[in-house]
Design a protein around this motif. Sequence first.
Motif: not given
Lengths: 210, 330
Positions: B51-55, B73-85, B289-299
């Motif tokens: 969790r600390v690593k992911a943070w 920043t906008i591109i980053l959030f677009w990518f987060i939306s894409f990955w969550a979808l 499992y994009i981030l260890p200890g955090h599950g996915g982006i949605i989590d």
Amino acid sequence: MRDVIQAAFFAVVVRPIMKLIVGIRVHGREDLPAGQFILVANHASHLDTLTLLSLFPIRDLVRIRPVAAADYWARNPLIYGVARLFFNILPIPRRGITRGNNPLEIMARALEEGYSLLIFPEGTRDYGEELGPFRPGVAHLLRRFPRIPCIPVFLKNTGRILPKGQFLPVPLFVDVVIGKPIIFRGDAQVEDILRLLRKKVMELSRHADS
Amino acid sequence: MVDFKGAFLNLPEPALRLLVFVLAFLMGATAVVFLIGKFIPESLHRELVDRVKAWWIIVGVLTLAIGLSRELTIILFWFISFWALKEYFTAIRTRPEDHLALFVAFFVIPTLQYLWIWNRWYIMFLIFVPVYAFLSIPFFLLISRNPRGFILSSARIHWGLMAFVYGIGHMAYLVNLHHLHDPDAPYSGITLLIYLIFVAEISDVFQYIFGKLFGKHRVWPSISPGKTWEGLIGGGLTATLFGYQFRSLTPFSPPESIFVSLLIVILGFIGGGVMSAMKRDLGKKDFGYILPGHGGIIDRVDSLCWAAPIYFHYIAYFHGHYLLITGARS
């Protein structure tokens, strides 16, 4: 030269797409053997071959050949040229088999030359996400080469991402479940080999759901 | 597009102070996790290390994007939306007939929505997903000519778009906000975005810590085993305290900052609960499992999907008369 082009194509095009857009989740990567192998997987999509080839280090690609239907992949020189250049496919005929073009002999020759093979024993993408019946060729091959381990693999979601007849991909995650290598004996029955292989792939598909 | 020379130092001073605080906090957390390793079970220790690593990764990526430019920043959030979808549509059941609608939902609708955000087209940003996406997805399903499962498919696809494109998009739109009359105001859309993420994530982190330490009474036993009243109250109060402390990132008055922080905490908690219910419904532990200890982006973004739109519209309604929300920047 072909090796270099293939390696470059995988490094520049295939890997980034598989990582950033598709996103493969591999279960059991440690079960991939270091030496020669015959990999057996379910088939639902053109994406299957790309997914399987991206499991291996790029320098190993030169010794892996995906077995492909000649009536599809060698139907004209352009498609065959591209498939051969980038994926080093091994075309085998599905019908009109004669003594001269026996698919079993073609695959056996490649194994004797030291290649590893990717085989889709369903022989078609028609069954989609369902697992269709296995054609017997792979069992004959495994009987003839009892020292080469067989790796069963289940590919999940490739049929949802790029099903047969579609050309627009829907970029879901692919789950790849790799089973433990199986060594068959030279005197095993063809039906037994087929039944066991299909059962293994079935079991792996249940693992993908959990 | 990227202003390396003026980057970071262009951030308002309260934002830099918050960044220093977050980095110090992370270093402290890293040290604590390292030190308590001997006294706690190994599985818990590994979870904490992950969790600390992911943070570190999350804070690093967010700081880089937000510090470097509005566009990144906008591109980053677009990518987060894409990955969550990706995670959402992989987890739910879809029909082969949904293929074209899913393609549109993946590539066309998020791209256009983030294009409106990029161009500061406020009205279009507000109505595009609830109106145009809502109307067009069933049209693309019609093309398949199979009515069986039609309602479920339209509902599932539109639900994903609302939560992960519309909801997350509200965070991206925040970066467009600026003070109308005072270019030197210590707050702007960027600090408002940082404030939202900071309060929501502090709440998540301290809910987890208080829950692990004192958690006994579950809020929704049948939905989420990890959400306890002790965690909610402890984490919520901590987040509110930090929200009050760092209110200079915002135009909020002191009591207002407490109210808004509580709003973020409660909406974030509900968002987390909704995603837990969804995971229970699908029989999954997490979304990927994009981030260890955090599950996915949605989590990770579940609480923000709920908090962001309400937080945004609170600001637009009560502070919109002196913040530039629509149109081009002067």
